[in-house]
Design a protein around this motif. Structure first.
Motif, mmCIF file in Angstrom:
data_model
loop_
_atom_site.group_PDB
_atom_site.id
_atom_site.type_symbol
_atom_site.label_atom_id
_atom_site.label_comp_id
_atom_site.label_asym_id
_atom_site.label_seq_id
_atom_site.Cartn_x
_atom_site.Cartn_y
_atom_site.Cartn_z
ATOM 1 N N PHE A 19 18.675 18.371 -108.607
ATOM 2 C CA PHE A 19 19.106 18.830 -109.917
ATOM 3 C C PHE A 19 20.398 19.626 -109.808
ATOM 4 C CE2 PHE A 19 14.570 18.452 -109.657
ATOM 5 C CZ PHE A 19 14.203 17.819 -110.830
ATOM 6 N N ARG A 20 21.019 19.827 -110.963
ATOM 7 C CA ARG A 20 22.115 20.787 -111.043
ATOM 8 C C ARG A 20 21.824 21.683 -112.235
ATOM 9 N NH1 ARG A 20 26.417 20.296 -114.757
ATOM 10 N NH2 ARG A 20 26.067 18.572 -116.197
ATOM 11 N N MET A 21 22.242 22.946 -112.123
ATOM 12 C CA MET A 21 22.000 23.874 -113.217
ATOM 13 C C MET A 21 22.993 23.609 -114.341
ATOM 14 S SD MET A 21 21.697 28.000 -113.236
ATOM 15 C CE MET A 21 23.417 28.407 -113.434
ATOM 16 N N VAL A 22 22.484 23.556 -115.574
ATOM 17 C CA VAL A 22 23.339 23.323 -116.731
ATOM 18 C C VAL A 22 23.622 24.647 -117.438
ATOM 19 C CG1 VAL A 22 23.548 22.081 -118.912
ATOM 20 C CG2 VAL A 22 22.379 21.013 -116.997
ATOM 21 N N SER A 23 22.560 25.441 -117.645
ATOM 22 C CA SER A 23 22.745 26.761 -118.252
ATOM 23 C C SER A 23 21.539 27.623 -117.909
ATOM 24 C CB SER A 23 22.898 26.642 -119.769
ATOM 25 O OG SER A 23 21.678 26.212 -120.338
ATOM 26 N N HIS A 24 21.634 28.916 -118.238
ATOM 27 C CA HIS A 24 20.489 29.761 -117.932
ATOM 28 C C HIS A 24 20.184 30.695 -119.085
ATOM 29 C CE1 HIS A 24 23.358 32.943 -116.742
ATOM 30 N NE2 HIS A 24 24.007 31.948 -116.165
ATOM 31 N N ALA A 25 18.906 31.009 -119.200
ATOM 32 C CA ALA A 25 18.420 31.944 -120.204
ATOM 33 C C ALA A 25 17.764 33.099 -119.461
ATOM 34 C CB ALA A 25 17.432 31.242 -121.118
ATOM 35 N N LYS A 26 17.044 33.929 -120.178
ATOM 36 C CA LYS A 26 16.479 35.125 -119.562
ATOM 37 C C LYS A 26 15.478 34.794 -118.448
ATOM 38 C CE LYS A 26 14.729 39.646 -120.829
ATOM 39 N NZ LYS A 26 14.300 40.491 -121.939
ATOM 40 N N ASN A 27 14.496 33.940 -118.739
ATOM 41 C CA ASN A 27 13.419 33.692 -117.773
ATOM 42 C C ASN A 27 13.431 32.294 -117.164
ATOM 43 O OD1 ASN A 27 12.337 36.267 -118.216
ATOM 44 N ND2 ASN A 27 11.349 35.535 -120.092
ATOM 45 N N TYR A 28 14.441 31.523 -117.463
ATOM 46 C CA TYR A 28 14.476 30.167 -116.918
ATOM 47 C C TYR A 28 15.907 29.644 -116.893
ATOM 48 C CZ TYR A 28 14.850 28.711 -121.809
ATOM 49 O OH TYR A 28 15.270 28.531 -123.099
ATOM 50 N N ILE A 29 16.068 28.531 -116.211
ATOM 51 C CA ILE A 29 17.360 27.844 -116.240
ATOM 52 C C ILE A 29 17.124 26.431 -116.763
ATOM 53 C CG2 ILE A 29 18.378 29.194 -114.351
ATOM 54 C CD1 ILE A 29 17.843 26.850 -112.457
ATOM 55 N N ILE A 30 18.161 25.847 -117.326
ATOM 56 C CA ILE A 30 18.088 24.446 -117.733
ATOM 57 C C ILE A 30 18.739 23.649 -116.611
ATOM 58 C CG2 ILE A 30 18.819 22.695 -119.406
ATOM 59 C CD1 ILE A 30 16.920 24.649 -120.690
ATOM 60 N N VAL A 31 18.007 22.661 -116.085
ATOM 61 C CA VAL A 31 18.544 21.839 -115.009
ATOM 62 C C VAL A 31 18.614 20.393 -115.472
ATOM 63 C CG1 VAL A 31 17.727 23.349 -113.151
ATOM 64 C CG2 VAL A 31 16.257 21.496 -113.960
ATOM 65 N N SER A 33 18.514 16.440 -114.033
ATOM 66 C CA SER A 33 18.140 15.601 -112.901
ATOM 67 C C SER A 33 19.336 14.754 -112.468
ATOM 68 C CB SER A 33 16.982 14.690 -113.298
ATOM 69 O OG SER A 33 16.855 13.639 -112.359
ATOM 70 N N LEU A 34 19.570 14.691 -111.156
ATOM 71 C CA LEU A 34 20.638 13.828 -110.651
ATOM 72 C C LEU A 34 20.171 12.375 -110.597
ATOM 73 C CD1 LEU A 34 22.302 15.865 -107.745
ATOM 74 C CD2 LEU A 34 22.812 15.865 -110.184
ATOM 75 N N ILE A 35 18.885 12.141 -110.856
ATOM 76 C CA ILE A 35 18.381 10.770 -110.834
ATOM 77 C C ILE A 35 18.541 10.117 -112.203
ATOM 78 C CG2 ILE A 35 16.341 9.299 -110.512
ATOM 79 C CD1 ILE A 35 15.357 11.286 -108.425
ATOM 80 N N ASP A 36 18.033 10.780 -113.255
ATOM 81 C CA ASP A 36 18.070 10.133 -114.575
ATOM 82 C C ASP A 36 18.825 10.924 -115.643
ATOM 83 O OD1 ASP A 36 16.363 12.213 -115.159
ATOM 84 O OD2 ASP A 36 14.559 10.954 -115.267
ATOM 85 N N GLY A 37 19.403 12.070 -115.268
ATOM 86 C CA GLY A 37 20.201 12.828 -116.227
ATOM 87 C C GLY A 37 19.385 13.622 -117.246
ATOM 88 N N LYS A 38 18.060 13.573 -117.137
ATOM 89 C CA LYS A 38 17.219 14.323 -118.084
ATOM 90 C C LYS A 38 17.349 15.816 -117.821
ATOM 91 C CE LYS A 38 13.678 11.044 -119.415
ATOM 92 N NZ LYS A 38 13.112 10.052 -118.489
ATOM 93 N N ARG A 39 17.331 16.580 -118.910
ATOM 94 C CA ARG A 39 17.423 18.040 -118.796
ATOM 95 C C ARG A 39 16.065 18.661 -119.053
ATOM 96 N NH1 ARG A 39 23.348 19.749 -121.131
ATOM 97 N NH2 ARG A 39 24.480 18.481 -119.620
ATOM 98 N N ILE A 40 15.683 19.587 -118.185
ATOM 99 C CA ILE A 40 14.386 20.262 -118.328
ATOM 100 C C ILE A 40 14.551 21.738 -117.994
ATOM 101 C CG2 ILE A 40 12.924 18.248 -117.788
ATOM 102 C CD1 ILE A 40 12.783 19.384 -114.863
ATOM 103 N N PRO A 41 13.646 22.579 -118.511
ATOM 104 C CA PRO A 41 13.692 23.983 -118.107
ATOM 105 C C PRO A 41 13.015 24.160 -116.753
ATOM 106 C CG PRO A 41 11.954 23.653 -119.721
ATOM 107 C CD PRO A 41 12.639 22.320 -119.536
ATOM 108 N N SER A 42 13.493 25.098 -115.983
ATOM 109 C CA SER A 42 12.851 25.434 -114.723
ATOM 110 C C SER A 42 12.684 26.949 -114.709
ATOM 111 C CB SER A 42 13.717 24.971 -113.558
ATOM 112 O OG SER A 42 13.084 25.279 -112.349
ATOM 113 N N TYR A 43 11.460 27.398 -114.430
ATOM 114 C CA TYR A 43 11.135 28.813 -114.571
ATOM 115 C C TYR A 43 11.210 29.561 -113.244
ATOM 116 C CZ TYR A 43 9.868 27.187 -119.136
ATOM 117 O OH TYR A 43 9.940 26.620 -120.374
#
Length: 144
Positions: A19-31, A33-43
Motif C-alpha cells: 500500500f501507499r499512504m494517501v492521507s491521514h486522520a486522527k486515529n487512522y490513515i487512508i491507504v 492498494s498497489l494491486i487494485d488501487g482501492k482505498r481503505i482505512p488502516s487503524y
C-alpha cells in the motif's frame, strides 16, 4: 498518476499486498492498494510497516529489504520473479541466490513467498529505485 517512491510503500499485517499512504486522520490513515488501487482505512492497532524499515535475518547480520530487492532486480534483469511458490526447495534455492547468507532457521518459505509477492508488485508498479539514500537526498534538496 504520481510516481510512487519505494520509501513510501507500506505493508499492513493481515492484509495482502502493498500500500501507499494517501492521507491521514486522527486515529487512522487512508491507504491505497498497489494491486487494485482501492482505498481503505488502516487503524493504529494494525501492524503497519514501511518496507524500507524491514530487515531479513542473515547468519552474519541483518539485511534491509531494499538491498535484497536490489539483488533480486539484478538477478532477474529487472523482470518479475517467475517461480513455483508451492515448492519450498525452489523458494529456498532462489532466495539463496538473492541472499546467500540468509538464516534458514529464521526465514521461512512463507517469508520468501511474501518477499517474491512484494517484489513482483513493485515491478508491476515500476517502483524499481530501491535506494533509500538517494531518495532521501532528493527530498532534502527540495526542502532547502
Amino acid at each position: 498518476q504520481k510516481h510512487i517512491m519505494f520509501k513510501d510503500v507500506l505493508s499492513i499485517g493481515g492484509k495482502p499486498g502493498l500500500f501507499r499512504m494517501v492521507s491521514h486522520a486522527k486515529n487512522y490513515i487512508i491507504v491505497e492498494s498497489l494491486i487494485d488501487g482501492k482505498r481503505i482505512p488502516s487503524y493504529q492497532n494494525e501492524k503497519i510497516s514501511l518496507l524500507r524499515d524491514i530487515v531479513m535475518y542473515g547468519n552474519s547480520g541483518e539485511k534491509r529489504l531494499n538491498e535484497l530487492f536490489k539483488a533480486a532486480f539484478e538477478l532477474e534483469d529487472g523482470k518479475k520473479i517467475e517461480i513455483d511458490i508451492k515448492n519450498n526447495a525452489q523458494l529456498q534455492e532462489f532466495f539463496a541466490k538473492v541472499f546467500p547468507d540468509f538464516d534458514r532457521d529464521r526465514i521461512y518459505p512463507n517469508d520468501i513467498k511474501k518477499f517474491i509477492s512484494w517484489y513482483n508488485i513493485l515491478i508491476n508498479k515500476q517502483i524499481t529505485d530501491f535506494d533509500i539514500d538517494s531518495e532521501e537526498t532528493e527530498n532534502n534538496e527540495e526542502t532547502k
